[in-house]
Scaffold this motif. Structure first.
Motif, mmCIF file in Angstrom:
data_model
loop_
_atom_site.group_PDB
_atom_site.id
_atom_site.type_symbol
_atom_site.label_atom_id
_atom_site.label_comp_id
_atom_site.label_asym_id
_atom_site.label_seq_id
_atom_site.Cartn_x
_atom_site.Cartn_y
_atom_site.Cartn_z
ATOM 1 N N SER A 40 80.298 32.930 23.070
ATOM 2 C CA SER A 40 81.067 33.510 21.534
ATOM 3 C C SER A 40 82.428 32.718 20.999
ATOM 4 N N THR A 41 83.093 31.909 21.645
ATOM 5 C CA THR A 41 83.989 31.509 21.858
ATOM 6 C C THR A 41 83.573 29.939 20.559
ATOM 7 N N ALA A 42 82.386 29.596 20.865
ATOM 8 C CA ALA A 42 81.672 27.855 21.023
ATOM 9 C C ALA A 42 80.941 28.396 19.644
ATOM 10 N N LYS A 72 80.189 20.596 12.867
ATOM 11 C CA LYS A 72 79.735 22.803 13.349
ATOM 12 C C LYS A 72 77.603 22.204 13.321
ATOM 13 N N ILE A 73 77.417 23.085 13.939
ATOM 14 C CA ILE A 73 76.123 22.892 13.897
ATOM 15 C C ILE A 73 75.452 24.241 14.287
ATOM 16 N N ARG A 74 74.228 24.633 13.410
ATOM 17 C CA ARG A 74 73.964 26.094 14.304
ATOM 18 C C ARG A 74 73.652 25.783 14.876
ATOM 19 N N PHE A 132 81.939 26.563 16.690
ATOM 20 C CA PHE A 132 81.145 25.446 16.256
ATOM 21 C C PHE A 132 80.069 25.417 16.034
ATOM 22 N N GLY A 133 80.320 27.239 15.174
ATOM 23 C CA GLY A 133 78.487 27.565 14.942
ATOM 24 C C GLY A 133 78.327 27.369 13.414
ATOM 25 N N SER A 170 74.562 31.028 12.901
ATOM 26 C CA SER A 170 74.197 30.931 14.038
ATOM 27 C C SER A 170 73.622 32.429 14.520
ATOM 28 N N HIS A 171 73.425 32.270 15.483
ATOM 29 C CA HIS A 171 72.192 33.203 16.125
ATOM 30 C C HIS A 171 72.448 33.656 17.628
#
Length: 370
Positions: A157-159, A134-136, A163-164, A168-169
């Motif tokens: 949107s899938t990412a 996961k990452i911002r 993974f967000g 995330s934004h």
């Protein structure tokens, strides 16, 4: 015998996960075997594609290998309904951007999203985030809520979903990038040195960098941050070389070139190719910046006139064989000029004028396919 589509879908998912990390001695045989089953399924159920194949004297008896599949020109997705399934039951329809003509866009019917999403997830994890789950994510491109029927927006949107982190934004709001909100968020992660994934289309970065330069803004992002770029400058009012763009990204965000990755994808295909540098760098290997295809995609570089394979290193059209395109056409002739080497392929540009002759579909042929 017509195969059950559910059995084909199940076997594609199994293949993706079996070969996502490495290939065994059985890989080439199993790829060809599955590709031949998908071709047979499409020949039986995709009428325009069957007619196209027959025009080139290709059928279930004459085609023995995936390299012999008839390559549907990418523009055929603008003219024909290319689907093996009932399009009225499609889970999504991807339209191309229509940069030259909004009324003449490619349509890619996705009968269900299982394989498209599995292909996206596996490729993204391997190539973009090889060292973290996961990452911002800060996105410069709209998600599918604001931009439905876009394959890139669904990808975004899938990412974000897969993974967000919760922070995330998407900073593309009301048809424009919210620069002030993005700058505030960038200052926040810069202050705490939290790695981020900055995700956008090529031209998004051109506008962003121009804005930041006008306002004398730059950032020192955490060293593990990644800048993700996709697309190019087709149909845009001006073009910027990728080397110039990446140099600007490095200096603006203090991100190493090894941490800037480009994704190759398009409306008409279901799987993406990525620059290999982030993965190479994460594994402390020699870093190459060529694009690699996932195990469920094969590519060939073809002469623009004869459509025969060219020698390694020579320029030609990219032919794309994507098992995840099981419900339209597995073999697609793109209009991208590429070169290939031992480490992957590189995009040179788009076929133009007479060079595009080899990837054209004639009006006469279209009348026979409709």
């Amino acid at each position: 015998m017509i195969e059950n589509s559910k059995k084909i879908q199940s076997d594609i998912i199994t293949f993706i996960n079996k070969y996502k990390d490495y290939q065994t001695d059985q890989y080439e045989f199993e790829f060809n075997q599955l590709a031949m089953r998908i071709f047979a399924y499409q020949f039986q159920n995709n009428v325009p594609y069957k007619k196209f194949a027959q025009l080139r004297n290709k059928n279930l008896l004459t085609v023995k290998n995936w390299r012999e599949f008839p390559l549907i020109p990418i523009q055929a997705y603008k003219e024909l309904t290319l689907s093996t399934e009932d399009i009225n039951q499609a889970a999504d329809i991807f339209y191309s951007s229509g940069t030259t003509n909004m009324n003449h866009r490619s349509k890619h019917y996705i009968s269900n999203l299982n394989i498209w999403e599995e292909s996206m997830r596996v490729g993204f994890r391997k190539n973009v985030l090889p060292n973290t789950n996961k990452i911002r994510i800060f996105s410069l491109f709209p998600g599918m809520t604001d931009n439905p029927n876009s394959s890139l927006s669904r990808y975004i949107s899938t990412a974000m979903r897969e993974f967000g982190t919760k922070d995330s934004h998407i900073f593309f709001e009301n048809n424009q990038l919210n620069y002030s909100k993005l700058i505030t968020a960038l200052r926040e992660v810069e202050k705490i040195q939290e790695p981020i994934l900055l995700l956008g289309a090529s031209f998004s970065y051109v506008h962003l960098i121009a804005y930041l330069q006008r306002h004398q803004q730059s950032f020192n992002l955490a060293k593990e941050s990644i800048v993700f770029d996709t697309g190019g400058f087709k149909g845009k009012s001006r073009e910027v070389s990728m080397s110039d763009l990446y140099a600007e990204l490095e200096s603006t965000f203090q991100v190493k070139r090894e941490q800037i990755i480009n994704m190759y994808g398009m409306t008409e295909i279901s799987s993406q190719c990525y620059d290999r540098n982030v993965k190479d760098y994460s594994e402390n290997k020699t870093v190459y910046f060529d694009k690699t295809a996932p195990a469920w995609v094969k590519t060939q570089v073809l002469d623009t006139e004869t459509l025969q394979p060219v020698a390694q290193g020579q320029r030609g059209l990219l032919a794309y064989y994507d098992l995840a395109n099981w419900d339209s056409c597995v073999s697609v002739l793109t209009e991208d000029i590429v070169t290939q080497n031992n480490y992957g392929f590189n995009i040179i540009g788009r076929a133009k004028g007479s060079v595009a002759k080899g990837c054209s579909i004639t009006a006469d042929e279209l009348l026979q396919l409709q």
